[in-house]
Design a protein around this motif. Structure first.
Motif, short mmCIF file in Angstrom:
data_model
loop_
_atom_site.label_atom_id
_atom_site.label_comp_id
_atom_site.label_asym_id
_atom_site.label_seq_id
_atom_site.Cartn_x
_atom_site.Cartn_y
_atom_site.Cartn_z
N ARG A 180 38.40 56.97 25.10
CA ARG A 180 38.06 56.35 26.50
C ARG A 180 36.54 56.02 26.34
O ARG A 180 35.97 56.59 25.58
N GLU A 188 35.65 47.04 23.36
CA GLU A 188 37.00 46.66 24.14
C GLU A 188 37.38 45.41 23.71
O GLU A 188 38.88 45.42 23.43
N ARG A 189 36.75 44.27 23.31
CA ARG A 189 37.30 43.12 22.94
C ARG A 189 37.74 43.24 21.33
O ARG A 189 38.87 42.73 21.12
N ARG A 235 41.08 45.30 21.70
CA ARG A 235 42.13 44.45 22.20
C ARG A 235 42.51 43.31 21.49
O ARG A 235 43.95 43.09 21.20
N ASP A 278 46.40 43.44 19.90
CA ASP A 278 47.13 42.08 19.87
C ASP A 278 47.74 42.16 18.65
O ASP A 278 48.86 41.57 18.24
N ASP A 307 42.36 54.71 31.51
CA ASP A 307 41.30 53.86 31.22
C ASP A 307 41.10 53.45 29.89
O ASP A 307 41.10 54.64 29.21
N PRO A 313 42.00 52.32 26.04
CA PRO A 313 43.13 51.74 24.98
C PRO A 313 44.60 51.97 25.57
O PRO A 313 45.37 51.24 25.54
N TRP A 341 45.02 49.26 27.98
CA TRP A 341 45.00 47.74 27.04
C TRP A 341 46.16 47.49 26.62
O TRP A 341 46.76 46.68 26.55
N GLU A 381 49.10 46.78 28.81
CA GLU A 381 49.08 45.56 29.49
C GLU A 381 49.61 44.40 28.46
O GLU A 381 50.03 43.65 28.70
N ALA A 382 49.12 44.75 27.11
CA ALA A 382 49.36 43.98 26.18
C ALA A 382 50.75 43.70 25.91
O ALA A 382 51.66 42.80 25.65
N HIS A 437 39.60 52.37 38.11
CA HIS A 437 41.03 52.10 37.33
C HIS A 437 42.10 52.42 37.97
O HIS A 437 43.19 51.98 37.54
#
Length: 156
Positions: free
Chosen positions: A7, A14-15, A18, A22, A41, A43, A46, A49-50, A75
């Motif tokens: 975290r 983060e980008r 992510r 993906d 909050d 990974p 993320w 969500e992915a 969060h």
């Protein structure tokens, strides 16, 4: 497939993470994939969500009754939304959100999955129940671990 990870990563990291998550998820048939996460909050969220964005489903492990309270207030809305979308939730039965509860939640998570993605810099845990501890536990249990730590990623 489960997730564990550091975290408090920067927006730039983060980008990178992510994008790496993906790429990892593209290897799977989303109709068959169930992502398992504690949805903290970073990974954990993320990843969840992915999985959902690609049409997969998620299960959530709640390490403690007071777990949400220990997460950043910023969060909470994302946590609540992800929890609402879970097809199943699992809890430890522990009330207070401590490192022991977090590790207990991670142990439940590892027990539910066929593989674990670890957003991990390869360093020892900074406290009991950290990413390195979860990776070690998964490996001891025979759960394959795929480490995601893209070039250029750093932890503060």
């Amino acid at each position: 497939m489960g997730i564990t990870g550091h975290r408090g990563l920067s927006a730039a990291v983060e980008r990178l993470i992510r994008d790496a998550l993906d790429a990892e998820l593209q290897k799977y048939d989303m109709a068959e994939l169930c992502g398992v996460s504690c949805i903290a909050d970073g990974p954990d969220a993320w990843f969840a969500e992915a999985v959902l964005a690609r049409g997969g489903r998620i299960e959530v492990v709640v390490p403690a009754e007071q777990y949400r309270d220990g997460l950043p207030a910023s969060h909470h809305a994302a946590y609540d939304a992800l929890l609402e979308q879970a097809v199943e939730t699992h809890d430890t039965g522990i009330r207070e959100s401590t490192s022991r509860a977090h590790m207990a939640g991670s142990e439940i998570l590892v027990g539910l999955v066929d593989s674990l993605v670890a957003v991990w810099d390869g360093e020892p845990a900074r406290g009991y129940g950290g990413t390195a501890d979860v990776v070690g536990y998964a490996r001891r249990m025979g759960v394959p671990v795929h480490v995601v730590w893209p070039e250029g990623a750093t932890r503060s």
